[in-house]
Design a protein around this motif. Structure first.
Motif, PDB file in Angstrom:
ATOM      1  N   ARG A 269      10.706 -35.677  41.661  1.00 37.92           N
ATOM      2  CA  ARG A 269      11.282 -34.552  42.399  1.00 37.92           C
ATOM      3  C   ARG A 269      11.865 -33.492  41.461  1.00 37.92           C
ATOM      4  O   ARG A 269      11.923 -32.310  41.803  1.00 37.92           O
ATOM      5  CB  ARG A 269      12.388 -35.045  43.336  1.00 37.92           C
ATOM      6  CG  ARG A 269      11.920 -36.040  44.397  1.00 37.92           C
ATOM      7  CD  ARG A 269      11.104 -35.352  45.469  1.00 37.92           C
ATOM      8  NE  ARG A 269      10.953 -36.191  46.651  1.00 37.92           N
ATOM      9  CZ  ARG A 269      10.205 -35.864  47.693  1.00 37.92           C
ATOM     10  NH1 ARG A 269       9.529 -34.716  47.702  1.00 37.92           N
ATOM     11  NH2 ARG A 269      10.101 -36.666  48.732  1.00 37.92           N
ATOM     12  N   ASN A 270      12.299 -33.910  40.270  1.00 36.93           N
ATOM     13  CA  ASN A 270      12.982 -32.995  39.356  1.00 36.93           C
ATOM     14  C   ASN A 270      12.086 -32.460  38.245  1.00 36.93           C
ATOM     15  O   ASN A 270      12.560 -31.774  37.341  1.00 36.93           O
ATOM     16  CB  ASN A 270      14.203 -33.689  38.739  1.00 36.93           C
ATOM     17  CG  ASN A 270      15.243 -34.048  39.778  1.00 36.93           C
ATOM     18  OD1 ASN A 270      15.613 -33.214  40.608  1.00 36.93           O
ATOM     19  ND2 ASN A 270      15.713 -35.287  39.753  1.00 36.93           N
ATOM     20  N   GLY A 271      10.803 -32.766  38.282  1.00 31.50           N
ATOM     21  CA  GLY A 271       9.870 -32.218  37.310  1.00 31.50           C
ATOM     22  C   GLY A 271      10.018 -32.759  35.904  1.00 31.50           C
ATOM     23  O   GLY A 271       9.822 -32.023  34.928  1.00 31.50           O
ATOM     24  N   PHE A 272      10.324 -34.046  35.754  1.00 28.86           N
ATOM     25  CA  PHE A 272      10.450 -34.648  34.426  1.00 28.86           C
ATOM     26  C   PHE A 272       9.083 -34.932  33.802  1.00 28.86           C
ATOM     27  O   PHE A 272       8.965 -35.033  32.583  1.00 28.86           O
ATOM     28  CB  PHE A 272      11.258 -35.951  34.502  1.00 28.86           C
ATOM     29  CG  PHE A 272      12.689 -35.749  34.928  1.00 28.86           C
ATOM     30  CD1 PHE A 272      13.481 -34.784  34.317  1.00 28.86           C
ATOM     31  CD2 PHE A 272      13.250 -36.526  35.938  1.00 28.86           C
ATOM     32  CE1 PHE A 272      14.799 -34.591  34.700  1.00 28.86           C
ATOM     33  CE2 PHE A 272      14.566 -36.341  36.328  1.00 28.86           C
ATOM     34  CZ  PHE A 272      15.345 -35.370  35.709  1.00 28.86           C
ATOM     35  N   ILE A 273       8.068 -35.090  34.627  1.00 29.66           N
ATOM     36  CA  ILE A 273       6.723 -35.415  34.142  1.00 29.66           C
ATOM     37  C   ILE A 273       5.968 -34.123  33.845  1.00 29.66           C
ATOM     38  O   ILE A 273       5.822 -33.265  34.713  1.00 29.66           O
ATOM     39  CB  ILE A 273       5.964 -36.261  35.179  1.00 29.66           C
ATOM     40  CG1 ILE A 273       6.690 -37.598  35.387  1.00 29.66           C
ATOM     41  CG2 ILE A 273       4.521 -36.507  34.747  1.00 29.66           C
ATOM     42  CD1 ILE A 273       6.150 -38.427  36.540  1.00 29.66           C
ATOM     43  N   SER A 274       5.485 -33.988  32.614  1.00 30.34           N
ATOM     44  CA  SER A 274       4.822 -32.753  32.183  1.00 30.34           C
ATOM     45  C   SER A 274       3.385 -32.657  32.683  1.00 30.34           C
ATOM     46  O   SER A 274       2.939 -31.593  33.102  1.00 30.34           O
ATOM     47  CB  SER A 274       4.825 -32.665  30.652  1.00 30.34           C
ATOM     48  OG  SER A 274       6.140 -32.650  30.156  1.00 30.34           O
ATOM     49  N   HIS A 275       2.641 -33.777  32.636  1.00 31.95           N
ATOM     50  CA  HIS A 275       1.228 -33.765  33.018  1.00 31.95           C
ATOM     51  C   HIS A 275       0.856 -35.072  33.700  1.00 31.95           C
ATOM     52  O   HIS A 275       1.566 -36.079  33.590  1.00 31.95           O
ATOM     53  CB  HIS A 275       0.323 -33.559  31.791  1.00 31.95           C
ATOM     54  CG  HIS A 275       0.652 -32.343  30.995  1.00 31.95           C
ATOM     55  ND1 HIS A 275       0.361 -31.067  31.435  1.00 31.95           N
ATOM     56  CD2 HIS A 275       1.253 -32.199  29.775  1.00 31.95           C
ATOM     57  CE1 HIS A 275       0.757 -30.200  30.537  1.00 31.95           C
ATOM     58  NE2 HIS A 275       1.308 -30.853  29.527  1.00 31.95           N
TER      59      HIS A 275
END
Length: 259
Positions: free
Chosen positions: A186-192
């Motif tokens: 939900r918080n955009g920690f994963i780049s790809h």
């Protein structure tokens, strides 16, 4: 004397005349004139670049009215092509056909498996405990997947994202895995994200070949519960215990502490 004065005046160069005109202007006019010259120079450079790329051409009539021209929608130009153009301009030394776009930081990259590493999913009937449900359409049929998060996953993603480039690399289908990752991140920690179509078929087994990800293998680690997945680069791997439903599982806490 008069004739001599006139002769001297007539020998003044264009630079001298322009310099006198510049001095006669007020400070505000000088600033405006300088800004206009800079904008004109930028405009000419952008026009040349766009013309070389074949994206658009500014006409002389539009130049008089506007300093820009809106790009028209075309069946031959889409946002994916625009991204490709941008990457080509910014990253000329990027590896062709790499699975990931070029990295713009010097961070090391951590690849995380999904199923049995970060979560465990089960189809109907639903298990006693689960955290959320995703309903992908696979082969034209909607399916329910009941997903249980591995203990410590939220803390792990947040901690890793502070220092590393985090990539989920799964052998699962994109239709299912993308929905799961959406809920986890939900918080955009994963780049790809990389899915099954990024794996290689080696003797009927799906292998996650890190040699094609476009990263320096000296700065890459993969965390996976399946040794087959990292069989091409075992030295870059951390084997993790498979997760099903153990509420006391501490594997992700250990991974966080390790990094």
């Amino acid at each position: 004397m008069v004739s001599k004065t006139k002769k001297k005046a007539s020998t003044k160069s264009i630079k001298d005349i322009n310099r006198r005109r510049w001095r006669r202007k007020t400070p505000i006019k000088n600033v405006v004139a300088a800004s206009s010259a800079v904008l004109s120079s930028i405009h000419r450079r952008i026009s040349k670049l766009l013309t070389k790329l074949g994206l658009t051409r500014l006409s002389s009539s539009n130049r008089k009215r506007n300093s820009y021209k809106i790009l028209k929608k075309s069946a031959h130009f889409n946002f994916q092509q625009q991204d490709t153009v941008c990457k080509t301009l910014l990253f000329e030394d990027s590896v062709e056909n790499s699975l990931l776009p070029p990295s713009i930081s010097n961070r090391k990259t951590i690849f995380l498996d999904l199923d049995e590493t970060l979560v465990h999913s089960k189809t109907s009937p639903p298990p006693e405990k689960f955290d959320f449900v995703v309903r992908p359409v696979i082969d034209g049929e909607p399916m329910d997947f009941y997903v249980r998060k591995r203990p410590g996953i939220d803390e792990l993603l947040e901690a890793l994202a502070l220092k590393y480039e985090v990539v989920v690399f799964t052998a699962a289908l994109k239709e299912y895995a993308s929905l799961v990752v959406d809920r986890l991140d939900r918080n955009g920690f994963i780049s790809h994200r990389l899915y099954r179509d990024s794996c290689r078929n080696v003797d009927g087994k799906l292998v996650k070949d890190l040699g094609f990800v476009g990263r320096d293998l000296k700065k890459v680690v993969i965390v996976d519960d399946n040794p087959v997945s990292f069989s091409n680069q075992p030295a870059n791997a951390i084997l993790i215990k498979p997760f099903v439903d153990d509420a006391c599982d501490r594997e992700l806490w250990e991974i966080e502490r390790l990094f």
